[in-house]
Scaffold this active site. Structure first.
Site, PDB file in Angstrom:
ATOM      1  N   PRO A  89      32.525  40.220  99.632  1.00 23.34           N
ATOM      2  CA  PRO A  89      32.159  39.306 100.717  1.00 23.34           C
ATOM      3  C   PRO A  89      31.167  38.244 100.240  1.00 23.34           C
ATOM      4  O   PRO A  89      30.984  37.216 100.870  1.00 23.34           O
ATOM      5  CB  PRO A  89      31.504  40.218 101.766  1.00 23.34           C
ATOM      6  CG  PRO A  89      31.677  41.604 101.310  1.00 23.34           C
ATOM      7  CD  PRO A  89      32.096  41.600  99.894  1.00 23.34           C
ATOM      8  N   GLU A 116      29.481  49.779  97.996  1.00 22.05           N
ATOM      9  CA  GLU A 116      28.651  48.561  98.078  1.00 22.05           C
ATOM     10  C   GLU A 116      28.895  47.648  96.889  1.00 22.05           C
ATOM     11  O   GLU A 116      28.099  46.743  96.644  1.00 22.05           O
ATOM     12  CB  GLU A 116      27.165  48.947  98.108  1.00 22.05           C
ATOM     13  CG  GLU A 116      26.791  49.909  99.227  1.00 22.05           C
ATOM     14  CD  GLU A 116      27.211  49.406 100.600  1.00 22.05           C
ATOM     15  OE1 GLU A 116      27.856  50.168 101.335  1.00 22.05           O
ATOM     16  OE2 GLU A 116      26.924  48.234 100.913  1.00 22.05           O
ATOM     17  N   ARG A 158      53.501  33.732  95.564  1.00 21.72           N
ATOM     18  CA  ARG A 158      54.490  32.861  96.223  1.00 21.72           C
ATOM     19  C   ARG A 158      54.477  31.462  95.622  1.00 21.72           C
ATOM     20  O   ARG A 158      55.429  30.696  95.819  1.00 21.72           O
ATOM     21  CB  ARG A 158      54.261  32.777  97.721  1.00 21.72           C
ATOM     22  CG  ARG A 158      52.990  32.090  98.139  1.00 21.72           C
ATOM     23  CD  ARG A 158      52.782  32.129  99.629  1.00 21.72           C
ATOM     24  NE  ARG A 158      53.663  31.262 100.371  1.00 21.72           N
ATOM     25  CZ  ARG A 158      53.460  29.945 100.538  1.00 21.72           C
ATOM     26  NH1 ARG A 158      52.422  29.364  99.970  1.00 21.72           N
ATOM     27  NH2 ARG A 158      54.299  29.231 101.254  1.00 21.72           N
ATOM     28  N   ASP A 173      52.800  23.261 102.199  1.00 20.55           N
ATOM     29  CA  ASP A 173      51.944  24.225 102.894  1.00 20.55           C
ATOM     30  C   ASP A 173      50.760  23.538 103.556  1.00 20.55           C
ATOM     31  O   ASP A 173      50.253  22.532 103.058  1.00 20.55           O
ATOM     32  CB  ASP A 173      51.340  25.206 101.860  1.00 20.55           C
ATOM     33  CG  ASP A 173      52.311  26.318 101.502  1.00 20.55           C
ATOM     34  OD1 ASP A 173      53.311  26.476 102.221  1.00 20.55           O
ATOM     35  OD2 ASP A 173      52.066  27.003 100.507  1.00 20.55           O
TER      36      ASP A 173
HETATM   37  N1  LIG Z   1      36.042  38.931 101.844  1.00 20.73           N
HETATM   38  C1  LIG Z   1      35.733  40.292 101.728  1.00 20.73           C
HETATM   39  C2  LIG Z   1      35.784  41.083 100.577  1.00 20.73           C
HETATM   40  C3  LIG Z   1      35.373  42.328 100.974  1.00 20.73           C
HETATM   41  C4  LIG Z   1      35.199  43.502 100.135  1.00 20.73           C
HETATM   42  C5  LIG Z   1      35.496  43.619  98.803  1.00 20.73           C
HETATM   43  C6  LIG Z   1      35.159  44.894  98.302  1.00 20.73           C
HETATM   44  C7  LIG Z   1      34.604  45.748  99.220  1.00 20.73           C
HETATM   45  S1  LIG Z   1      34.506  44.936 100.740  1.00 20.73           S
HETATM   46  N2  LIG Z   1      35.085  42.320 102.267  1.00 20.73           N
HETATM   47  N3  LIG Z   1      35.317  41.048 102.723  1.00 20.73           N
END
Ligand SMILES: Nc1cc(-c2cccs2)n[nH]1
Length: 247
Positions: A89, A116, A158, A173
């Site tokens: 994330p 984590e 793709r 696209d």
């Molecule tokens: N964009 C996104 C990636 C993730 C994770 C990657 C690995 C564990 S959680 N969450 N959201």
């Protein structure tokens, strides 16, 4: 293109056996190798995680198993190392532009983490000898990176030559650089011309390609203004005229 994925849940990637990506693999356009991270954890419990230094919630994935697993992948492939992609994330946004960049690479290595995340020394270790990208597929938190890898493999796969027939070319696209890069696709329709009292917009049945192109662009602008107003700010008005000329 060769794609390697290291995961504690390789079974998550069964969807890569079906549909578009499955066919691309059958045709040899995409060569996917899955690896079980726990094969590189040699204690009796095949442990791949531990508590975070400095305290805090959750568990962090240990560097040892990842290092052994990545080394094994590197040893099994071409001399030129792959691009390493770490879903998180906290990464850079995964966009159509980045998907196109990856589609031009001969070899990708995905390292989806659970918990984590992975001990940061793993990215430091390999960042010294290859491109290591920490990439986010959106501002929300998944339980693990496997789903993010599925998203990225489909978005990249793709785009590979021969995967989409000409009819479904990726050139038009949404988000494709140039064409409709900052516009969302407008509404689409197919037969029958009337369905439960709902008519197809007359213009689409007119055969006036120029008018149809303008109508579609107008609809794309309306949807973009409604759903993604921030994209309008980035829009180059010139590109709209170019779009007309293309019609
Ligand atoms: N964009 C996104 C990636 C993730 C994770 C990657 C690995 C564990 S959680 N969450 N959201």
């Amino acid at each position: 293109m060769r794609v390697d994925v290291i995961s504690i849940f390789p079974e998550y990637f069964a969807p890569l056996d079906v549909s578009l990506i499955g066919k691309a693999r059958e045709r040899g356009i995409l060569d996917v190798h899955l690896h079980q991270l726990r094969d590189h954890a040699h204690d009796v419990h095949r442990t791949v995680d531990d508590t975070p230094y400095g305290g805090g919630p959750g568990m962090v994935m240990k560097p040892g198993p990842w290092g052994e697993a990545v080394d094994a992948v590197l040893a099994s492939g071409p001399a030129d190392p792959p691009r390493m992609i770490v879903p998180t994330p906290s990464g850079v946004p995964f966009t159509q532009r980045l998907a196109m960049e990856y589609a031009a690479e001969p070899w990708l290595l995905f390292t989806p983490a659970r918990y984590e995340g992975i001990d940061s020394r793993v990215m430091a270790e390999y960042g010294a000898r290859m491109r290591v990208d920490e990439v986010s597929i959106g501002d929300y938190v998944l339980a693990g990176g496997e789903v993010a890898v599925l998203v990225m493999i489909e978005a990249v796969g793709r785009l590979l030559p021969g995967v989409l027939g000409n009819v479904n070319s990726a050139v038009d696209d949404s988000f494709a650089p140039g064409a409709m890069e900052n516009l969302l696709e407008g509404p689409v329709y197919t037969k029958p011309p009337e369905w439960r009292g709902h008519e197809v917009p007359e213009i689409l049945l007119s055969g006036h390609h120029g008018k149809i192109a303008r109508w579609r662009r107008d609809q794309a602008l309306r949807r973009t203004a409604r759903n993604r107003p921030e994209l309008l700010a980035a829009l180059d008005p010139e590109s709209l005229d170019k779009h007309d000329r293309r019609a």
